[in-house]
Motif scaffolding. Sequence first.
Motif, PDB file in Angstrom:
ATOM      1  N   ARG A 451      -0.014  -3.703  -5.448  1.00 53.19           N
ATOM      2  CA  ARG A 451      -1.429  -3.338  -5.517  1.00 53.19           C
ATOM      3  C   ARG A 451      -2.111  -4.182  -6.584  1.00 53.19           C
ATOM      4  O   ARG A 451      -1.743  -4.142  -7.756  1.00 53.19           O
ATOM      5  N   VAL A 452      -3.110  -4.977  -6.198  1.00 52.56           N
ATOM      6  CA  VAL A 452      -3.774  -5.886  -7.124  1.00 52.56           C
ATOM      7  C   VAL A 452      -4.534  -5.097  -8.186  1.00 52.56           C
ATOM      8  O   VAL A 452      -5.285  -4.163  -7.879  1.00 52.56           O
ATOM      9  N   THR A 453      -4.334  -5.501  -9.419  1.00 53.72           N
ATOM     10  CA  THR A 453      -4.952  -4.823 -10.552  1.00 53.72           C
ATOM     11  C   THR A 453      -6.477  -4.912 -10.480  1.00 53.72           C
ATOM     12  O   THR A 453      -7.041  -6.004 -10.346  1.00 53.72           O
ATOM     13  N   GLY A 454      -7.129  -3.763 -10.539  1.00 58.40           N
ATOM     14  CA  GLY A 454      -8.587  -3.718 -10.607  1.00 58.40           C
ATOM     15  C   GLY A 454      -9.309  -4.018  -9.316  1.00 58.40           C
ATOM     16  O   GLY A 454     -10.529  -4.208  -9.325  1.00 58.40           O
ATOM     17  N   ARG A 455      -8.579  -4.046  -8.199  1.00 62.18           N
ATOM     18  CA  ARG A 455      -9.237  -4.339  -6.921  1.00 62.18           C
ATOM     19  C   ARG A 455      -8.684  -3.410  -5.840  1.00 62.18           C
ATOM     20  O   ARG A 455      -7.765  -3.773  -5.100  1.00 62.18           O
ATOM     21  N   PRO A 456      -9.215  -2.200  -5.698  1.00 60.88           N
ATOM     22  CA  PRO A 456      -8.712  -1.239  -4.717  1.00 60.88           C
ATOM     23  C   PRO A 456      -8.748  -1.806  -3.295  1.00 60.88           C
ATOM     24  O   PRO A 456      -9.699  -2.483  -2.906  1.00 60.88           O
ATOM     25  N   GLY A 457      -7.686  -1.534  -2.557  1.00 61.93           N
ATOM     26  CA  GLY A 457      -7.612  -1.988  -1.170  1.00 61.93           C
ATOM     27  C   GLY A 457      -7.099  -3.398  -1.010  1.00 61.93           C
ATOM     28  O   GLY A 457      -7.040  -3.902   0.111  1.00 61.93           O
ATOM     29  N   THR A 458      -6.730  -4.055  -2.115  1.00 58.97           N
ATOM     30  CA  THR A 458      -6.242  -5.433  -2.061  1.00 58.97           C
ATOM     31  C   THR A 458      -4.809  -5.482  -2.585  1.00 58.97           C
ATOM     32  O   THR A 458      -4.498  -4.886  -3.619  1.00 58.97           O
TER      33      THR A 458
END
Length: 513
Positions: A451-458
């Motif tokens: 899960r990419v830090t600070g970017r929900p859904g990415t």
Amino acid sequence: MTFAITQNCCTDAACVAVCPVNCIHPTPGERDFGTTETLYIDPGACIDCGACADACPVDAVHPVAELTPAQQPYAGINAAYFEGTGQPASGAGADHGPNFHAWGAPSFDRVLPADFAPLRVAIVGTGPAGMYAAEDLLLHTRSEVTLVDRLPAPGGLIRYGVAPDHPATKRIGETFARFHTHPRVRLHLGLDVGTHITADELAAHHDAVIYAVGAASDRRLGIPGEDLPGSIAATTFVAWYNAHPEVAPDAVDLSSDRVVVVGNGNVALDVARILASDPDSLAGTAIAGHALEELRRSKVREVVLLGRRGPEHAACTGTELLALKNLPGVDLVVDDHDARIGTAIDAAGAAGAAHKAGLFQDVPREAVDWSAPPRAAGGRRRIVFRFHSEPLALHGDGHLRAVRVTSGAGEAGEREIPTGLALRAIGYRGVPQAGLPFDEESGTVPHEGGRVTGRPGTYVVGWIKRGPSGGIGTNRRCAAETVGTLLADVVAGRLPAPTGGARAFRRLARRRR
């Protein structure tokens, strides 16, 4: 008659899933999975059913009785893995019985993927990491998948990174390609996120986005003269002979009689093997036409592989080194310039090592005279391993003429190795992705379980997630983790709602491309 796993193993573990007696290790549930050079078949447990050979996507599994002379050592390599490793010595062991692998206790208190509405997931990149993620989503959920690739053909490193004389390894691309025409897949080629569309636009049309963009650049040496003409990245050379559309046909000049390759990992061995091979042996492969013609004109007679550490720490796998030793028309030599080299090789040979330094025991050692022109008997070519030596600078007046390297214990002062072509093969490196955070030190996108830090859904998967490590099969477990994280976020309601639909995205892609 038992089976053995040979050089082409991709550690995909498709063979593990079909083995009825659990004789193939390490399995995905074992600690060593993803870290060993290959998978191994226990000769004391194999029942000669051939299921593993049928399931192998890269034709790496063969009956021991049918191994060629060059493949014979693999029977011993497979057996050696089970000596003193604590692995079961027969059948499936006392724990499992003859039924695949142990099952955990059933659980019914969790939400299954089938319990929520179909997702629209975009996957950026069509190499192994991206396709394993797509496979998980398509086979285990009702997701619709949008595959996006900036290049005009899919495949990633399977198409543009695997050497053309490894057709069996390239064959795994056929396994992935069957998903390109899946009824729940839309494939967009020649579409670059960051150039044609933004990361925000892609996210706005999908429930989630998975970036599987790999490591598109190379690591630098950081020494004087690195940018001289004649000094190029091995990644460029690999892309050149694989007809990568972003590398010009005239990007490589093989007019030098000696080539120095900095590094001794698998990519370095690929480069050396292609440079030293008889071009006629490559004519029937998928090698680019311009590369084959340049190789036919090549004046290269010697390839030098520089290793900063000793033979016991060679970065290549034992299987690739073993294959190099059987290359027709090519002599292998170890530059015996440092007493530590012979000591390490002899010690490994005495200990019965099945790979690494022990494999050099029958390779001739000589103190190479670098002031003399490259030589090989009878018109043959040769590959020289020079260990305990690292490059200090590249010299030349308008073009590379020599590589200055550190000296060994048996030499006085630094050494210059004359050459007109130097290739740095010290690893790939990820590059920043438009709209995503980036860690410059590791060359990866910061994440937690994918899960990419600070970017929900990415999300991220593959080398842009974990760095350039592991083979093709390593991406299967990596993708499973990322997809698992994504589905957990679905269940928890953490995904932002898309504002655009699938049809709107297709119109956007056509308009921007």
